[in-house]
Motif scaffolding. Structure first.
Motif, PDB file in Angstrom:
ATOM      1  N   LYS A  68      29.036 -10.351   3.421  1.00 52.80           N
ATOM      2  CA  LYS A  68      29.135  -9.093   2.689  1.00 52.80           C
ATOM      3  C   LYS A  68      28.425  -7.985   3.452  1.00 52.80           C
ATOM      4  N   ILE A 123      31.920  -1.010   7.574  1.00 51.67           N
ATOM      5  CA  ILE A 123      32.528   0.173   6.964  1.00 51.67           C
ATOM      6  C   ILE A 123      31.599   1.370   7.119  1.00 51.67           C
ATOM      7  N   ALA A 124      30.318   1.127   6.838  1.00 53.34           N
ATOM      8  CA  ALA A 124      29.354   2.226   6.915  1.00 53.34           C
ATOM      9  C   ALA A 124      29.249   2.745   8.340  1.00 53.34           C
ATOM     10  N   VAL A 177      30.527  -6.928   6.535  1.00 56.46           N
ATOM     11  CA  VAL A 177      31.733  -6.136   6.262  1.00 56.46           C
ATOM     12  C   VAL A 177      31.363  -4.737   5.796  1.00 56.46           C
ATOM     13  N   LEU A 178      30.440  -4.672   4.833  1.00 54.71           N
ATOM     14  CA  LEU A 178      30.053  -3.358   4.319  1.00 54.71           C
ATOM     15  C   LEU A 178      29.368  -2.539   5.409  1.00 54.71           C
TER      16      LEU A 178
END
Lengths: 479, 659
Positions: A161, A168-169, A164-165
């Motif tokens: 998690k 994105i950031a 992936v996050l």
């Protein structure tokens, strides 16, 4: 870009940590599991050396090298030294835990050192690219560290998690940087600032860029609504990693915010101030309220971190050097306090048992009055109860915000701090007023116990004598 | 220069910490050694400092040690101001404390007998006691050495705390707990005034540093302030009276004196150290230190004079009817504190401090002697069960005699010089209330002699009224007890005559204590050398009254014991009034204790339970908990929800800022 040897002097600490990481990596290949303590010792000694190196390289005036993309100034020196100290503490506390959980491997220290290097680059960044480079170095090391316990399902899930996050950031941050580049034609902070003075906020591309950069930052800091990774990562990662994650990187995140927003985009202050107001208030509100509903202390501390991040942003958004130094003080104090609180969790966790439920703290006073007292100091400091240092940290930040006429923001901060005090004090209530469910004595290595005691007493000592550290912070910002 | 002062103040603290935290580990001997040596060092260095001031080669030190914080332009510091006044206080405090430390080794030797078997509080009580008295010494030193109001307040509260802990030292006794609660609450009243006084200083002077406040005081001398409505008050009077309210609490002046007799529930060594020699004189010291302020308000001085005179006489009277040996000494202390206060009111600060010093020695001596008697009597304190102890306890007898003679002011003894200077000073004072004060202190001399020798005769002479078992075991106390008695007896005799010419009438307090020329009563006395003072006092009224007091005591308690009963029945309303201590306790118990309990109950039921707990606390807690429960559902654990939240955040910011 022209290479000059004198450019290298300000980056000696970075070079040293890099060499240390490589050295540890290589040496670790040649030793057995029984001698792993050597890797640990080498890392710790190296970090201690790094303190001296950084201090001896330091000068009063700032030095900008590598064509304006790297800076060494008072703030970077102080923050780097704090990062080393906090990291030394984290490694010290976690050793026993790693040994007991079969995680005592060289990679832990190699990854840790690379994370430190990444933080140092962030702290000293003077262009968007350097900042991004440092950030990625830190993040990649942390992703791996979170998944360090390979066989743990929750650990892998958390790492996934987070990764992936984080990606994105990072994407958003890069996107924002590219727009700023598009609008100003530059990446290094000095040039960008000069360019921004002319244009202001008329340029829509610039606004887009700013929003995306702030979001990238908010993710790294863990501000609401970009905070969702934090509870899961704190909870899923091995406690030792969560401890590291919650301490030193928060100092680096503060530095990143300072570099990007203050050094890089000060002319847009009135805009990012409003964004930070929104993020800070959301963070303080959500962090403190949700923490109350937690039964797992690691998750609780994750939400507590979110609320503290709100405070750190509050100091920055004031936009005065008073506010910056208050924030810096806050970030350092928060890192040290969090280090101690996780230290207690680690101390109580034994092989096959994680002391991560609130109920595990019932009656701690009967089991170990001294460490219950230490935990009480950490909790009081986080809640901001005098005479612990947390009180001063909050006071300085609030003072800075009030003096720029944002009294209502300060009031909101105080309001949610009061709500937040509940869950810190609940821990104290559990420790002192509830009956212990198990009566095992608290045992730990001598070095851990000493470090924890020093850590705890520090909360009180700095609370009684806050002037010294505050002076350092004020001077660092002023230079 | 500064190092020696740091060492003086902090060595006792080190001892206290070691004995307090590691008492169990270092054992009883370790605890008494570490604390006694710490205080011994401190006493030795204090005496060096004092000698330095006497010989004149030591300069006044006024400096800050640590800046705690600067808030709104007011600097809060830890700092020392060491001048002749401080040096004298330091020497007295550390010397008496040192004697008490040694004495305690003997007095507390069998402390475990005072606790029920297996009590947890009783474990290591011996070490704890030593830790407390060393901590007290530290606090008291910080108080007297302070150069600012903040540290003064810290010391003030810290000595109050230790006093509280020590009065209730035997925490298994109901009466001790009651007494320490009482001391605590009564001192709250005083400290509230004191704190308001400090706040007023900080507000109008914008600093808490003594030197700056004193320098600025004359400018503000005529300032008027409005507190309530339109009546205007002189700022100086308000500040001085508020600060003095603090002194009334700490130095047990009427009507805040009620805690001191009860404080005798504590072990005797601390009665000597804290409740006779040092802590209770903090108020006297404070007023003397603030003399530049008090000199600017004649109203405040008159107030002090009247309070002091009332205390001096009326509490002495109560001492006449007490039967508990320690309570007699306690009422005597109250009365003597009244004398010191009178001296302050008459602007004879030097005489007040001088009496403080001599009193510290002879009153500590009397307390320790009383303690010695109590040990011999197996913790029996009722004088009606004593008598004839002279032949069993010669050292205690003779030192008690010296202490009593010093107390009643036998010419030549310390008490004579100090008390006579006060009486003379009041005689020459012109301010309002001086006439009343003079009458009170003169009558007080007779009363003092009477109760002192009543006690002395009842304890050491006459028939032996104790039971056979106690009588069988009577013997002189061990050396650790008698040596401090002798150490204190020497200054009780000598110190007054040796130092009066310098301290009271010389320039020992020059530049330290400020007296306005119009108030300078000590100068008017016309002092012509110690010998002259001695002969002048030899046949003066006070000496005759003291002799009369002793004579009456001899008549009543040695010759015709039945007279006492006759007087008692003849003047029974008066006796009842004294026996009940003017009903102060009953009044306070009913009005303040009862009243606040009643108020507390109402607030608790109506305000707390219904409104705050029911509505505000539980209500808001429930709603916060409810929201927390709902919002936590956002944290679903699904990655795409998290990413979605981030996108929402992004859209929110974009929508707000892009226009």
């Amino acid at each position: 870009m022209q290479f000059e040897a004198s450019n290298l002097i300000p980056v000696v600490p970075e070079l040293f940590i890099l060499s240390l990481a490589c050295l540890v990596l290589v040496i670790d290949l040649f030793i057995d599991d029984e001698q792993r303590i050597f890797t640990y010792a080498l890392t710790q000694v190296g970090l201690v050396f790094a303190i001296f190196i950084t201090l001896s390289v330091g000068q009063t005036e700032a030095q900008i090298v590598f064509d304006g993309s790297y800076i060494r100034d008072g703030m970077s020196d102080v923050l780097k030294v704090s990062i080393y100290i906090v990291t030394i503490g984290a490694f010290l506390y976690s050793k026993e835990y790693l040994v007991e959980h079969g995680l005592f491997k060289g990679e832990y220290y190699v990854l840790g050192l690379f994370a430190v290097l990444g933080m140092m680059v962030m702290v000293s960044a003077q262009s968007f690219l350097t900042a991004y480079l440092g950030l990625e170095l830190l993040s990649l090391s942390l992703y791996a560290l979170v998944a360090f316990d390979r066989d743990s399902k929750t650990g892998s899930e958390a790492a996934m998690k987070y990764f992936v996050l984080g990606a994105i950031a990072s994407g958003m941050l890069l996107y924002g940087i590219s727009m700023i580049y598009g609008a100003t034609g530059a990446l290094n902070f000095t040039t960008v600032t000069t360019a921004l003075m002319g244009t202001g906020m008329e340029d829509i591309v610039l606004v887009f860029g700013l929003v995306f950069v702030v979001i990238g930052l908010a993710f790294k800091l863990g501000a609401v609504p970009f905070h969702m990774w934090m509870p899961d990562v704190y909870h899923g990662a091995p406690t030792a990693v969560a401890q590291f994650l919650s301490s030193a990187p928060k100092i680096a995140a503060f530095a990143l915010a300072m570099r990007l927003l203050v050094d890089g985009m000060l002319p847009l202050h009135s805009d990012w101030q409003q964004m930070l107001v929104i993020l800070a208030i959301l963070s303080m509100a959500l962090g403190n309220v949700i923490a109350i509903a937690q039964t797992n202390i690691k998750r609780m501390l994750a939400y507590s971190t979110i609320s503290h991040v709100g405070f750190i942003m509050m100091g920055i958004l004031a936009g005065t050097s008073e506010g910056y130094s208050a924030s810096m003080f806050y970030a350092i104090i928060y890192a040290v306090t969090s280090l101690g609180a996780f230290g207690i969790i680690i101390l109580l966790s034994k092989k096959g048992f994680e002391a991560e439920n609130l109920d595990d703290y019932k009656g701690l006073h009967e089991r170990s009055p001294w460490f219950a007292a230490m935990m009480m100091l950490f909790m009081f400091s986080m809640a901001g109860v005098p005479p612990t240092v947390g009180f001063w940290a909050k006071l300085f930040v609030l003072d800075a915000v009030v003096s720029v006429e944002l009294t209502w923001v300060a009031l909101v901060g105080v309001f949610f701090s009061i709500i937040g005090a509940f869950y810190y004090i609940r821990i104290i209530k559990l420790m002192y007023f509830d009956k212990a469910e198990n009566v095992l004595p608290v045992i730990g290595n001598l070095d851990t116990r000493i470090a924890l005691s020093v850590n705890g007493v520090l909360m009180l000592a700095l609370g009684l004598f806050p002037a010294a550290l505050l002076t350092i912070c004020v001077r660092a910002i002023g230079s | 220069m500064e190092k020696i002062y740091l060492a003086i103040a902090f060595t006792p603290l080190v001892g206290a910490i070691i004995a307090g935290f590691w008492g169990a580990r270092i054992g009883r001997a370790g605890a008494h050694w570490v604390t006694s040596v710490g205080v011994g060092i401190s006493a030795f260095l204090s005496i060096i400092v004092l000698l330095g001031f006497i010989s004149g080669h030591r300069e006044v030190f006024n400096g800050s040690v640590y800046t705690w914080m600067i808030s709104d332009g007011i600097t809060f510091e830890v700092g020392f101001l060491v001048d002749s006044l401080t040096a004298m206080m330091m020497a007295v405090v550390t010397f008496v404390s040192f004697c008490v430390h040694i004495y305690t080794i003997g007095y507390m030797a069998h402390d475990e007998e005072n606790w029920p078997a297996g009590s947890r509080a009783g474990t290591n009580s011996y070490q704890r006691f030593f830790s407390y008295i060393s901590l007290f010494t530290f606090s008291m030193l910080l108080l007297v050495m302070s150069n600012n109001f903040m540290q003064l307040f810290f010391g003030w509260e810290a000595v109050g705390l230790v006093s509280y802990l020590l009065i209730g030292f035997w925490s298994n006794r109901e009466t001790a707990i009651f007494a320490n609660m009482k001391a605590f609450l009564v001192n709250r009243v005083g400290d509230f005034g004191f704190l308001l006084g400090i706040a007023a200083v900080a507000m109008y002077f914008n600093t808490v540093d003594y030197a700056e406040v004193f320098a600025k005081a004359p400018e503000l001398a005529n300032t008027q302030i409005q507190i309530w409505g339109d009546t205007s008050w002189s700022l100086m009077t308000v500040i001085c009276i508020l600060l003095f309210v603090g002194a009334m609490g700490k130095s047990a002046q009427v009507p805040l004196h009620v805690w001191l007799p009860d404080s005798m529930e504590g072990p005797t060594p601390i009665s000597a150290l804290i409740h006779a020699a040092t802590m209770v004189t903090a108020g006297i010291f404070m007023v003397a230190r603030m003399s530049p302020l008090y000199e600017l308000s004649e109203t405040a001085l008159s107030f002090i004079l009247i309070i002091g005179a009332t205390t001096a006489f009326f509490t002495g009277l109560i001492g006449l009817v007490q039967n508990d040996i320690k309570r007699v000494v306690a009422y005597s202390t109250l009365s003597q504190l009244g004398y010191m206060t009178v001296a302050l009111g008459a602007s004879a600060y030097a005489a007040g401090i001088f009496h403080l010093m001599t009193h510290a020695f002879f009153k500590a001596l009397l307390f320790l002697a009383a303690g010695s008697v109590i040990i011999a009597m197996h913790h029996e304190q009722d004088m009606r069960k004593m008598g004839g102890l002279k032949k069993y306890m010669p050292i205690t007898y003779w030192t008690s005699l010296i202490g009593s003679l010093a107390l009643i002011g036998l010419p030549g003894f310390s008490g004579f010089f100090s008390k006579d200077s006060i009486i003379e000073a009041v005689h020459h004072s012109q301010i309002a209330g001086a006439g009343y004060a003079y009458l009170m202190v003169i009558l007080g001399v007779f009363v003092t002699a009477l109760y002192s020798f009543r006690m002395f005769f009842m304890v050491f002479h006459g028939e032996e009224r104790m039971d056979e078992h106690t009588k069988h075991h009577l013997h002189e106390s061990p050396k650790v007890v008698t040596v401090p008695l002798i150490m204190l007896a020497i200054p009780s005799v000598l110190i007054g005559g040796m130092t009066i010419s310098g301290v009271v009438f010389g320039d020992w307090f020059k530049d330290v204590i400020h007296v306005a020329p119009a108030h300078d009563v000590l100068k008017e006395i016309g002092f012509h050398g110690t010998i002259g003072f001695f002969f002048h006092g030899l046949f003066a009224l006070p000496t005759l009254l003291a002799a009369a007091g002793v004579g009456v005591a001899y008549m009543i308690y040695m010759k015709n014991p039945e007279i006492a009963d006759k007087i008692k029945s003849a003047a029974s309303p008066l006796y009842a009034l004294l026996d009940k201590k003017y009903f102060f306790d009953e009044l306070y118990q009913a009005v303040f204790a009862g009243g606040s309990r009643w108020l507390g109950k109402i607030l608790w039921k109506a305000g707390d339970q219904t409104l705050i707990d029911g509505l505000v606390v539980n209500g808001s807690a429930r709603s916060v908990g409810f929201f927390a429960g709902i919002i936590r559902q956002i944290q679903t654990g699904y990655l795409y929800h998290y990413a979605f939240a981030m996108i929402l955040g992004l859209l929110l910011l974009l929508a707000l800022f892009v226009n």
